[in-house]
Design a protein around this motif. Structure first.
Motif, PDB file in Angstrom:
ATOM      1  N   LEU A 149       0.837  -1.203   0.000  1.00 48.34           N
ATOM      2  CA  LEU A 149       0.000   0.000   0.000  1.00 48.34           C
ATOM      3  C   LEU A 149       0.868   1.248   0.000  1.00 48.34           C
ATOM      4  O   LEU A 149       0.651   2.176  -0.781  1.00 48.34           O
ATOM      5  N   ASN A 150       1.883   1.289   0.872  1.00 54.06           N
ATOM      6  CA  ASN A 150       2.768   2.460   0.931  1.00 54.06           C
ATOM      7  C   ASN A 150       3.508   2.672  -0.384  1.00 54.06           C
ATOM      8  O   ASN A 150       3.640   3.804  -0.851  1.00 54.06           O
ATOM      9  N   ASP A 151       3.999   1.583  -0.990  1.00 58.17           N
ATOM     10  CA  ASP A 151       4.669   1.708  -2.293  1.00 58.17           C
ATOM     11  C   ASP A 151       3.735   2.308  -3.327  1.00 58.17           C
ATOM     12  O   ASP A 151       4.119   3.217  -4.075  1.00 58.17           O
ATOM     13  N   ASP A 152       2.501   1.824  -3.368  1.00 57.87           N
ATOM     14  CA  ASP A 152       1.538   2.326  -4.348  1.00 57.87           C
ATOM     15  C   ASP A 152       1.115   3.762  -4.049  1.00 57.87           C
ATOM     16  O   ASP A 152       0.917   4.564  -4.967  1.00 57.87           O
ATOM     17  N   LEU A 153       0.980   4.109  -2.771  1.00 62.07           N
ATOM     18  CA  LEU A 153       0.656   5.491  -2.408  1.00 62.07           C
ATOM     19  C   LEU A 153       1.783   6.438  -2.826  1.00 62.07           C
ATOM     20  O   LEU A 153       1.522   7.549  -3.286  1.00 62.07           O
ATOM     21  N   GLU A 154       3.033   5.993  -2.667  1.00 58.36           N
ATOM     22  CA  GLU A 154       4.170   6.838  -3.031  1.00 58.36           C
ATOM     23  C   GLU A 154       4.235   7.116  -4.526  1.00 58.36           C
ATOM     24  O   GLU A 154       4.668   8.173  -4.936  1.00 58.36           O
ATOM     25  N   LYS A 155       3.797   6.174  -5.331  1.00 57.60           N
ATOM     26  CA  LYS A 155       3.924   6.370  -6.781  1.00 57.60           C
ATOM     27  C   LYS A 155       2.646   6.836  -7.465  1.00 57.60           C
ATOM     28  O   LYS A 155       2.642   7.051  -8.664  1.00 57.60           O
TER      29      LYS A 155
END
Length: 172
Positions: A149-155
């Motif tokens: 989730l954090n990876d996807d939120l960052e990008k």
């Protein structure tokens, strides 16, 4: 899963996103409550908010104040005040910027690393207690999904409709 263009998600996708949004708001509220239960000042006299600077410097490396403000979505004046406090307490030091001798970089000191690790241990103790009744598989799944989730939120930046264009689309 087939890719879709923004704004073309199914009702089911949007319902699940709404539930997630509710749970994320609840999570942030609970984390803020936990933070408020710990005094605004840490045991070493540092504002709790300043620990975000220390966290960033430890994980990203030495940074200029302007880059920290950008990274932490904060005002330069706030970062400057908090970093000055960290410097006064010996947790952060100012170093000459090798790319521009007129500027300085902020970097954690050995004492800053020690204080950071102590705070990290306390946080980990609390989280281990919170998840104490969870199975190993559930804890691993939670970590994996949070990471994803954090990876996807960052990008992915939020793409909210421009109110003016929404009015035009409705014929207003």
């Amino acid at each position: 899963m087939t890719p879709t263009t923004p704004g073309t998600r199914s009702k089911s996708d949007l319902d699940l996103a709404d539930t997630l949004g509710h749970e994320l708001v609840r999570l942030v509220r609970l984390v803020n409550r936990a933070k408020s239960q710990v005094s605004k000042q840490g045991p070493d006299g540092i504002e709790r908010a300043a620990y975000a600077i220390l966290f960033c410097l430890i994980h990203v490396g030495p940074q200029r104040t302007s880059k920290l403000a950008e990274f932490l979505h904060s005002e330069i004046s706030t970062i400057s005040r908090q970093s000055s406090s960290l410097v006064q307490h010996g947790l952060v030091e100012r170093l000459a910027d090798p790319e521009d001798g007129r500027a300085c970089l902020l970097a954690p000191t050995a004492e800053g690393l020690r204080v950071f690790e102590e705070n990290r241990k306390q946080r980990n103790q609390w989280l281990a207690e919170v998840l104490g009744d969870w199975s190993d598989d559930d804890r691993k799944t939670l970590n994996s999904l949070f990471h994803r989730l954090n990876d996807d939120l960052e990008k992915t930046s939020p793409q909210f409709a421009d109110p003016a264009s929404a009015s035009k689309a409705k014929g207003a």
